[in-house]
Design a protein around this motif. Structure first.
Motif, PDB file in Angstrom:
ATOM      1  N   LEU A  51      12.788  -1.704   2.783  1.00 59.87           N
ATOM      2  CA  LEU A  51      11.854  -0.597   2.535  1.00 59.87           C
ATOM      3  C   LEU A  51      10.500  -0.883   3.178  1.00 59.87           C
ATOM      4  CD1 LEU A  51      12.569   0.266  -1.216  1.00 59.87           C
ATOM      5  CD2 LEU A  51      13.086   1.690   0.781  1.00 59.87           C
ATOM      6  N   PHE A  52       9.980  -2.091   2.987  1.00 61.18           N
ATOM      7  CA  PHE A  52       8.681  -2.438   3.566  1.00 61.18           C
ATOM      8  C   PHE A  52       8.763  -2.564   5.089  1.00 61.18           C
ATOM      9  CE2 PHE A  52       7.777  -3.865  -0.828  1.00 61.18           C
ATOM     10  CZ  PHE A  52       6.696  -3.036  -1.052  1.00 61.18           C
ATOM     11  N   ALA A  53       9.875  -3.096   5.593  1.00 58.34           N
ATOM     12  CA  ALA A  53      10.047  -3.184   7.046  1.00 58.34           C
ATOM     13  C   ALA A  53      10.085  -1.777   7.649  1.00 58.34           C
ATOM     14  CB  ALA A  53      11.320  -3.955   7.382  1.00 58.34           C
ATOM     15  N   GLY A  54      10.767  -0.858   6.991  1.00 56.96           N
ATOM     16  CA  GLY A  54      10.803   0.524   7.465  1.00 56.96           C
ATOM     17  C   GLY A  54       9.433   1.167   7.437  1.00 56.96           C
ATOM     18  N   ALA A  55       8.666   0.878   6.410  1.00 55.12           N
ATOM     19  CA  ALA A  55       7.311   1.430   6.315  1.00 55.12           C
ATOM     20  C   ALA A  55       6.454   0.936   7.471  1.00 55.12           C
ATOM     21  CB  ALA A  55       6.673   1.054   4.982  1.00 55.12           C
ATOM     22  N   SER A  56       6.594  -0.338   7.827  1.00 49.82           N
ATOM     23  CA  SER A  56       5.762  -0.889   8.900  1.00 49.82           C
ATOM     24  C   SER A  56       6.106  -0.300  10.263  1.00 49.82           C
ATOM     25  CB  SER A  56       5.872  -2.412   8.938  1.00 49.82           C
ATOM     26  OG  SER A  56       7.161  -2.805   9.364  1.00 49.82           O
ATOM     27  N   ARG A  57       7.273   0.325  10.385  1.00 51.58           N
ATOM     28  CA  ARG A  57       7.674   0.929  11.659  1.00 51.58           C
ATOM     29  C   ARG A  57       7.345   2.419  11.755  1.00 51.58           C
ATOM     30  NH1 ARG A  57      12.194  -2.399  10.589  1.00 51.58           N
ATOM     31  NH2 ARG A  57      13.353  -0.613   9.834  1.00 51.58           N
ATOM     32  N   GLU A  58       6.656   2.954  10.770  1.00 48.32           N
ATOM     33  CA  GLU A  58       6.254   4.368  10.848  1.00 48.32           C
ATOM     34  C   GLU A  58       5.322   4.575  12.044  1.00 48.32           C
ATOM     35  OE1 GLU A  58       7.260   6.975   9.185  1.00 48.32           O
ATOM     36  OE2 GLU A  58       8.428   5.993   7.627  1.00 48.32           O
ATOM     37  N   ALA A  59       5.255   5.811  12.530  1.00 44.10           N
ATOM     38  CA  ALA A  59       4.564   6.125  13.784  1.00 44.10           C
ATOM     39  C   ALA A  59       3.044   5.982  13.718  1.00 44.10           C
ATOM     40  CB  ALA A  59       4.929   7.536  14.231  1.00 44.10           C
ATOM     41  N   THR A  60       2.440   6.302  12.583  1.00 45.40           N
ATOM     42  CA  THR A  60       0.979   6.267  12.491  1.00 45.40           C
ATOM     43  C   THR A  60       0.556   5.475  11.256  1.00 45.40           C
ATOM     44  OG1 THR A  60       0.819   8.255  11.126  1.00 45.40           O
ATOM     45  CG2 THR A  60       0.837   8.569  13.537  1.00 45.40           C
ATOM     46  N   PRO A  61      -0.659   4.960  11.251  1.00 42.90           N
ATOM     47  CA  PRO A  61      -1.142   4.242  10.063  1.00 42.90           C
ATOM     48  C   PRO A  61      -1.107   5.091   8.795  1.00 42.90           C
ATOM     49  CG  PRO A  61      -2.554   3.767  11.922  1.00 42.90           C
ATOM     50  CD  PRO A  61      -1.604   4.845  12.370  1.00 42.90           C
ATOM     51  N   SER A  62      -1.384   6.384   8.908  1.00 48.15           N
ATOM     52  CA  SER A  62      -1.361   7.218   7.705  1.00 48.15           C
ATOM     53  C   SER A  62       0.069   7.366   7.174  1.00 48.15           C
ATOM     54  CB  SER A  62      -1.989   8.588   7.972  1.00 48.15           C
ATOM     55  OG  SER A  62      -1.256   9.294   8.939  1.00 48.15           O
ATOM     56  N   LEU A  63       1.066   7.422   8.068  1.00 48.99           N
ATOM     57  CA  LEU A  63       2.464   7.475   7.616  1.00 48.99           C
ATOM     58  C   LEU A  63       2.884   6.150   6.989  1.00 48.99           C
ATOM     59  CD1 LEU A  63       4.158   9.466  10.533  1.00 48.99           C
ATOM     60  CD2 LEU A  63       3.692  10.261   8.201  1.00 48.99           C
ATOM     61  N   VAL A  64       2.399   5.040   7.556  1.00 45.99           N
ATOM     62  CA  VAL A  64       2.678   3.725   6.960  1.00 45.99           C
ATOM     63  C   VAL A  64       2.106   3.686   5.546  1.00 45.99           C
ATOM     64  CG1 VAL A  64       2.226   1.239   7.093  1.00 45.99           C
ATOM     65  CG2 VAL A  64       2.748   2.517   9.182  1.00 45.99           C
ATOM     66  N   ALA A  65       0.846   4.117   5.407  1.00 44.64           N
ATOM     67  CA  ALA A  65       0.194   4.105   4.094  1.00 44.64           C
ATOM     68  C   ALA A  65       0.944   4.995   3.105  1.00 44.64           C
ATOM     69  CB  ALA A  65      -1.257   4.565   4.222  1.00 44.64           C
ATOM     70  N   GLN A  66       1.352   6.185   3.542  1.00 44.06           N
ATOM     71  CA  GLN A  66       2.069   7.103   2.650  1.00 44.06           C
ATOM     72  C   GLN A  66       3.397   6.498   2.204  1.00 44.06           C
ATOM     73  OE1 GLN A  66       1.073  10.081   1.196  1.00 44.06           O
ATOM     74  NE2 GLN A  66       2.890   9.578   0.002  1.00 44.06           N
ATOM     75  N   ARG A  67       4.108   5.867   3.129  1.00 38.83           N
ATOM     76  CA  ARG A  67       5.392   5.243   2.783  1.00 38.83           C
ATOM     77  C   ARG A  67       5.181   4.080   1.819  1.00 38.83           C
ATOM     78  NH1 ARG A  67       9.479   5.419   0.770  1.00 38.83           N
ATOM     79  NH2 ARG A  67      11.226   4.168   1.402  1.00 38.83           N
ATOM     80  N   LEU A  68       4.128   3.288   2.016  1.00 28.35           N
ATOM     81  CA  LEU A  68       3.840   2.183   1.101  1.00 28.35           C
ATOM     82  C   LEU A  68       3.535   2.695  -0.301  1.00 28.35           C
ATOM     83  CD1 LEU A  68       1.673  -0.129   3.384  1.00 28.35           C
ATOM     84  CD2 LEU A  68       4.020  -0.532   2.630  1.00 28.35           C
ATOM     85  N   VAL A  69       2.770   3.775  -0.380  1.00 29.31           N
ATOM     86  CA  VAL A  69       2.467   4.367  -1.688  1.00 29.31           C
ATOM     87  C   VAL A  69       3.757   4.870  -2.339  1.00 29.31           C
ATOM     88  CG1 VAL A  69       1.269   6.248  -2.867  1.00 29.31           C
ATOM     89  CG2 VAL A  69       0.079   4.914  -1.115  1.00 29.31           C
ATOM     90  N   ASP A  70       4.635   5.483  -1.543  1.00 29.54           N
ATOM     91  CA  ASP A  70       5.916   5.959  -2.085  1.00 29.54           C
ATOM     92  C   ASP A  70       6.753   4.800  -2.624  1.00 29.54           C
ATOM     93  OD1 ASP A  70       5.224   8.536  -1.383  1.00 29.54           O
ATOM     94  OD2 ASP A  70       6.442   8.565   0.458  1.00 29.54           O
ATOM     95  N   ILE A  71       6.800   3.699  -1.859  1.00 33.23           N
ATOM     96  CA  ILE A  71       7.558   2.523  -2.317  1.00 33.23           C
ATOM     97  C   ILE A  71       6.942   1.966  -3.590  1.00 33.23           C
ATOM     98  CG2 ILE A  71       8.196   0.141  -1.744  1.00 33.23           C
ATOM     99  CD1 ILE A  71       8.204   1.069   1.230  1.00 33.23           C
ATOM    100  N   TYR A  72       5.630   1.895  -3.626  1.00 29.17           N
ATOM    101  CA  TYR A  72       4.911   1.374  -4.794  1.00 29.17           C
ATOM    102  C   TYR A  72       5.187   2.235  -6.017  1.00 29.17           C
ATOM    103  CZ  TYR A  72       0.830   0.095  -7.652  1.00 29.17           C
ATOM    104  OH  TYR A  72      -0.008  -0.294  -8.670  1.00 29.17           O
ATOM    105  N   ALA A  73       5.208   3.552  -5.826  1.00 20.99           N
ATOM    106  CA  ALA A  73       5.405   4.471  -6.952  1.00 20.99           C
ATOM    107  C   ALA A  73       6.868   4.555  -7.388  1.00 20.99           C
ATOM    108  CB  ALA A  73       4.888   5.859  -6.591  1.00 20.99           C
ATOM    109  N   HIS A  74       7.773   4.522  -6.433  1.00 23.88           N
ATOM    110  CA  HIS A  74       9.212   4.697  -6.715  1.00 23.88           C
ATOM    111  C   HIS A  74      10.009   3.758  -5.823  1.00 23.88           C
ATOM    112  CE1 HIS A  74       7.933   8.300  -8.800  1.00 23.88           C
ATOM    113  NE2 HIS A  74       7.310   8.669  -7.708  1.00 23.88           N
ATOM    114  N   PRO A  75      10.152   2.477  -6.202  1.00 25.38           N
ATOM    115  CA  PRO A  75      10.797   1.517  -5.315  1.00 25.38           C
ATOM    116  C   PRO A  75      12.259   1.826  -5.005  1.00 25.38           C
ATOM    117  CG  PRO A  75      10.147   0.475  -7.395  1.00 25.38           C
ATOM    118  CD  PRO A  75       9.656   1.880  -7.421  1.00 25.38           C
ATOM    119  N   PHE A  76      12.988   2.461  -5.918  1.00 25.36           N
ATOM    120  CA  PHE A  76      14.402   2.741  -5.621  1.00 25.36           C
ATOM    121  C   PHE A  76      14.747   4.144  -5.991  1.00 25.36           C
ATOM    122  CE2 PHE A  76      14.358  -1.887  -6.268  1.00 25.36           C
ATOM    123  CZ  PHE A  76      14.730  -2.244  -4.992  1.00 25.36           C
TER     124      PHE A  76
END
Length: 113
Positions: free
Chosen positions: A88-113
């Motif tokens: 999940l975190f590796a996928g987040a780091s490969r997002e296209a823009t920093p804002s998409l990375v941040a949004q994905r990290l927040v999503d993982i933090y809020a709902h890990p599975f």
């Protein structure tokens, strides 16, 4: 503004993800990797204790052996969750823009599975 799991936009984790998205993804991945190494070392130690003291006959030895066996049994599902979370975190780091990375990290933090 992004919100954390409880809907608070000012959570320290959310702020960190927004300010340093790429770095946060890398740190989260490395944290998982470090946790894996530490847990594997503890499990190996526990297995050596069980193997090396299997013939011990006192009541406390039997109790400690039983606790070690329980620990070894409970570690079985962990690799699945380690790999899943790391991906999940590796996928987040490969997002296209920093804002998409941040949004994905927040999503993982809020709902890990």
């Amino acid at each position: 503004a992004m919100a954390d799991a409880a809907g608070r936009p000012d959570s320290p984790m959310v702020e960190m993800f927004q300010a340093f998205p790429q770095e946060s993804a890398i740190v989260m991945q490395r944290g998982i990797e470090l946790g894996i190494v530490c847990n594997v070392l503890l499990v190996i130690h526990c297995a050596f204790l069980v193997n090396g003291h299997w013939e011990a006959s006192t009541r406390i030895d039997s109790a400690l052996r039983a606790l070690c066996l329980v620990r070894l049994a409970l570690v079985a599902p962990r690799p699945h969750f380690w790999i899943r979370t790391w991906l999940l975190f590796a996928g987040a780091s490969r997002e296209a823009t920093p804002s998409l990375v941040a949004q994905r990290l927040v999503d993982i933090y809020a709902h890990p599975f």
